[in-house]
Design a protein around this motif. Sequence first.
Motif, mmCIF file in Angstrom:
data_model
loop_
_atom_site.group_PDB
_atom_site.id
_atom_site.type_symbol
_atom_site.label_atom_id
_atom_site.label_comp_id
_atom_site.label_asym_id
_atom_site.label_seq_id
_atom_site.Cartn_x
_atom_site.Cartn_y
_atom_site.Cartn_z
ATOM 1 N N GLY A 148 0.694 -1.187 0.133
ATOM 2 C CA GLY A 148 -0.044 -0.185 -0.241
ATOM 3 C C GLY A 148 0.684 1.262 -0.076
ATOM 4 O O GLY A 148 0.190 2.423 0.073
ATOM 5 N N GLN A 149 2.139 1.214 -0.158
ATOM 6 C CA GLN A 149 3.116 2.355 -0.064
ATOM 7 C C GLN A 149 2.874 3.105 -1.434
ATOM 8 O O GLN A 149 2.945 2.534 -2.563
ATOM 9 N N PRO A 150 2.684 4.386 -1.252
ATOM 10 C CA PRO A 150 2.604 5.321 -2.345
ATOM 11 C C PRO A 150 3.779 5.096 -3.446
ATOM 12 O O PRO A 150 5.169 4.911 -3.027
ATOM 13 N N GLY A 151 3.477 4.999 -4.717
ATOM 14 C CA GLY A 151 4.624 4.670 -5.760
ATOM 15 C C GLY A 151 4.921 3.138 -5.983
ATOM 16 O O GLY A 151 5.412 2.873 -6.844
ATOM 17 N N ALA A 152 4.515 2.132 -4.984
ATOM 18 C CA ALA A 152 4.752 0.856 -5.296
ATOM 19 C C ALA A 152 4.007 0.472 -6.361
ATOM 20 O O ALA A 152 2.721 0.720 -6.743
ATOM 21 N N GLY A 153 4.577 -0.617 -7.080
ATOM 22 C CA GLY A 153 4.023 -1.141 -8.280
ATOM 23 C C GLY A 153 2.993 -2.162 -8.026
ATOM 24 O O GLY A 153 2.683 -2.504 -6.773
ATOM 25 N N SER A 154 2.383 -2.501 -9.165
ATOM 26 C CA SER A 154 1.299 -3.619 -8.893
ATOM 27 C C SER A 154 1.775 -4.945 -10.010
ATOM 28 O O SER A 154 2.420 -4.697 -11.065
ATOM 29 N N LYS A 155 1.272 -5.971 -9.793
ATOM 30 C CA LYS A 155 1.303 -7.021 -10.652
ATOM 31 C C LYS A 155 -0.069 -6.955 -11.521
ATOM 32 O O LYS A 155 -0.938 -6.777 -10.930
ATOM 33 N N LYS A 320 4.581 8.197 8.689
ATOM 34 C CA LYS A 320 4.799 9.558 8.254
ATOM 35 C C LYS A 320 6.130 10.198 8.013
ATOM 36 O O LYS A 320 6.898 9.882 8.821
ATOM 37 N N GLY A 321 6.305 10.516 6.950
ATOM 38 C CA GLY A 321 7.745 10.994 6.558
ATOM 39 C C GLY A 321 8.512 10.052 6.120
ATOM 40 O O GLY A 321 9.776 10.616 5.428
ATOM 41 N N TYR A 322 8.218 8.902 6.149
ATOM 42 C CA TYR A 322 9.091 7.816 5.647
ATOM 43 C C TYR A 322 8.623 6.922 4.378
ATOM 44 O O TYR A 322 9.091 5.881 4.050
ATOM 45 N N SER A 323 7.495 7.173 3.902
ATOM 46 C CA SER A 323 6.822 6.632 2.768
ATOM 47 C C SER A 323 6.076 7.388 1.957
ATOM 48 O O SER A 323 4.917 7.261 1.515
ATOM 49 N N ASP A 324 6.652 8.634 1.578
ATOM 50 C CA ASP A 324 6.377 9.684 0.599
ATOM 51 C C ASP A 324 6.830 9.585 -0.834
ATOM 52 O O ASP A 324 7.553 8.760 -1.026
ATOM 53 N N TYR A 325 5.756 10.126 -1.554
ATOM 54 C CA TYR A 325 6.163 9.763 -3.107
ATOM 55 C C TYR A 325 5.675 11.133 -3.842
ATOM 56 O O TYR A 325 4.573 11.597 -3.480
ATOM 57 N N SER A 359 9.460 11.731 -17.160
ATOM 58 C CA SER A 359 9.020 11.731 -15.857
ATOM 59 C C SER A 359 10.173 11.500 -14.849
ATOM 60 O O SER A 359 11.053 10.873 -15.114
ATOM 61 N N ARG A 360 9.843 11.906 -13.620
ATOM 62 C CA ARG A 360 10.959 11.876 -12.512
ATOM 63 C C ARG A 360 10.062 11.683 -11.097
ATOM 64 O O ARG A 360 9.197 12.655 -11.029
ATOM 65 N N ALA A 361 10.250 10.597 -10.657
ATOM 66 C CA ALA A 361 9.618 10.238 -9.347
ATOM 67 C C ALA A 361 10.457 10.335 -8.072
ATOM 68 O O ALA A 361 11.797 10.021 -8.405
ATOM 69 N N THR A 362 10.282 10.666 -7.100
ATOM 70 C CA THR A 362 10.813 10.386 -5.745
ATOM 71 C C THR A 362 10.260 9.656 -4.560
ATOM 72 O O THR A 362 8.933 9.960 -4.502
ATOM 73 N N THR A 363 10.873 8.597 -4.247
ATOM 74 C CA THR A 363 10.343 7.741 -3.242
ATOM 75 C C THR A 363 11.109 7.796 -1.987
ATOM 76 O O THR A 363 12.215 7.493 -2.004
ATOM 77 N N LYS A 364 10.588 8.214 -0.931
ATOM 78 C CA LYS A 364 11.120 8.353 0.262
ATOM 79 C C LYS A 364 10.958 6.777 1.087
ATOM 80 O O LYS A 364 9.776 6.536 1.253
ATOM 81 N N GLY A 365 12.199 6.336 1.682
ATOM 82 C CA GLY A 365 12.027 5.387 2.579
ATOM 83 C C GLY A 365 12.068 4.122 1.785
ATOM 84 O O GLY A 365 11.961 4.249 0.577
ATOM 85 N N THR A 366 12.355 2.915 2.524
ATOM 86 C CA THR A 366 12.446 1.822 1.940
ATOM 87 C C THR A 366 11.146 1.061 1.926
ATOM 88 O O THR A 366 10.388 1.690 2.389
#
Length: 898
Positions: A148-155, A320-325, A359-366
């Motif tokens: 459910g993390q923002p920016g995470a891909g899907s199958k 919060k602050g560790y799963s931003d996209y 396109s340029r994306a930024t994902t914060k956090g593992t």
Amino acid sequence: MLAPFAGVRAQGQTTQVHGIVSDQSGETLPGATVILKGSSKNGTVTDLNGNFTLNAKVGDVLVVTFVGYDSREVKVTSGDKSLRVILSDNAKSLDQVVVVGYGVQKKSVMSSAVSKLTGEQLDLGNPTSMSNALKGKVTGVMITSNSGQPGAGSKIRIRGVGTVNNSEPLYIVDGLPSENGIDNLNPSDIESVEVLKDAASAAIYGARGANGVVLVTTKKGSKGKVQVNYEFTFGIQNPDKKLDLLKSDDYQMLINEMATNSGKAPYFSTKSNVDTDWQEVVRNKNAPIVNHKFNVSGGTDKSNFYVSAGYLSQQGIFGKGYSDYSRLNFRLNYNTTLLDTNTRVWLNKVRLGAIVSFSRATTKGTSIGNSEVGGLMASIDMLPPTESVYQTDEDKLKQYASTYPNHVLAPDGRAYNIIEMREIVNPLADLQVNHNQRTIPINHTYNFNLEVELLKGLKYRGTFGLDYYNTTTRGVVPVYELNATSKNSTSKVQNDKSDAEFWQQENVLSYNNSFGKHNLCVLLGMSLSSRHSEYLGGADFDLLSTDINKAYIGTATAPEEQSQIWGGASDHKLASLFARVNYNYDERYLLEAVVRRDGSSNFSTEHQYATFPSVSFGWVFTREKFLGKLPKWFDYGKVRLSWGQNGNENIGAFQYTTMMTQGKNAVFGGKVYTGMLPAGYSNKDLKWETSEQTDLGLDLRFLSGALTFSADYYVKKTKNMLLSMPIPLYTSYSTMTVNAGSVKNSGVEMELSYRKRISDLSLAFTANASYLKNEVTDQGNDRMGIDGITGGMGGQVTYSENGHPYGFFYGYKTEGVFQNEQDIANHAKQDGAKPGDLKFKDLDGDKVITANDRCQIGNPIPDWTYGFNVNSEWRGIDFTAFFQGTIGNDIYKLYRRS
């Protein structure tokens, strides 16, 4: 509405009439039919941009028809150099024309299984990614979020899991394969998405179409005034449900009962007043999502353009602050006519198109992930409610200073509570030390096309595309102690960079003509593509600063010999020839035949090339005279039948040979010599995985096109799958890669749509449902494990075996709980059983519970997947509701630890 102007020189003289067909909103209509009234032989269809060319005289009348629109008659007069025809919607929507591989077709004359979504349908609900925009809207397509993390891909799986190897579909964006999926696209830039589901529709893509094809067409400009649009949306996100976990009082009571039943003293001798809801602790309440969308479009008779920019910012609902996209998008689509003359019958029109995107994306956090062994989600599910988030006891804080000198402090200076549960740790402390990472993928594509009208009905289209993809990931881990087990004694920075370059060149000849009631389209083409990728990574230790904004490899102070570096590269090439013939008689009897021959660098020279054919038939039975006069409410009926083969070459490079592996060193004369040996046995006979599919379909329309229904039954078999099969250990290797497996998917798909306009009120309802049965039919005699939970937390969980669905859950069936010692004595022998333990079924009847009593206990693949949409609009006010779900699938849960 129409503008009857055509370029002709004199009354009675035949010349070429050029024109464009569009709807009332200015959107061009590809595939519209234009014929000379009174003549069954002089006709044509509009191209991808809605343009047509036809020989006519001044005074002739052109009849323009298009499925879903009222027909128009246009009288040819002298005057302007072009003709523009605007058709009115008659309640049958534009989605009756679909984009297929290397062209467009009217849905009414298609004989294969293709689903389409328009840009308006995709944009409902303001989706943040293309995979979210597709969820539940296409029958036969199952989309599962990786997390459910923002920016995470899907199958995305089309008609089931077709292979135990890579089951990803092929993504085509404006004719160019996308090596990185479609989630980097801005959904608002999309004109339509077509999903090619059966072998007949996907066969034109041959080696890459075995798992289905997703065709994405982006928006273009149209003739008219420049239009400027800006849209801003703001929303909040919250979890819609929580796990039903014990409160503190109930937890203490059950833990004490467990201790008493085990003959031990109560664990909670005094009641704890702490009642921590760990799900709420980590939850980011009202996580904001902000979306800016801007576009400018316009055009003339000669050219059109579409320019867009978008910015998305989304916080995760946990951490919060560790799963931003965030994601920035830019796109330019430009088309122009370089030559348009009616002075000759050959080489009279040349068009050029260019598409540039960034396109340029930024994902914060593992990745937060869904692991049940360790990590954030496991911790919030399994931590006792009797543990507090922060430690305030002065005596314990003094103990921390000596026992845990590197314990973690919150930003406000408070000490996080240390919980001794091995990998289950305080989630807020874990976020602070293990999620300091930034991942930045950058993608830019350049796509150019040239279209030349050589003769009447004969066109050449050449395309060249470039796709560059770069990803940078940098993570920092400080010194920390979360408990006695989960700790890190040396600060570390790791930096990874990967670059990929893909190019494709294609040349296509197409011929389209009508001879009375006979309609023919022939397509011939060739394709060349190449991909090169490389990666480089490094890590170093003992950082001067662990601030993610300051920590780089250059700030490390560890001795040079401790630094680490790694890297690699890969190449892939594909060469193809393809052909397609479409024929229909009176749009009543339909035939399509496709053949493609592919050559891939993933195979040895003996098996480098393979051929993939398909054929499909259609019968529009409502056009038959012997049926008599149909009821007014019954508009259209068609039966489809298709068969075809597709290949899967997405198996990785050099599997047909053996690579060299290091680590086999030897010592001679006191000196260490690096040794290498083959990594395994080579098998030059490895060949393509092949998917063979049969599809039977039915399409119906009622109530002047307001109500539509489609159904398909299919059987899809994948054979020659690549499997690692066991070989005798005396060979020094345990397995060898061979073509030995097969998987079967069969199912039913249904789709229902209703659209109605009542004065200013517009209503739309769509529903879809699909049933799927997946079965591994041949993978050898052994049961193979796929995924497991390590660390003694369950072992192997999912398996693959003949006669079972791929990835089924395997274990013991239960039949209650042992009540007492007598109950244990009366049951089959179950080692270590005690009152209160689960009672396992003795399936083989030998009176002993052994591994042979295990069986399939669950299936992760849904029996049914469904979606339902409701959309209404009244005078600029719209309402949308969307529901989607699955039925019949099982989920493996591991929430309890003893």
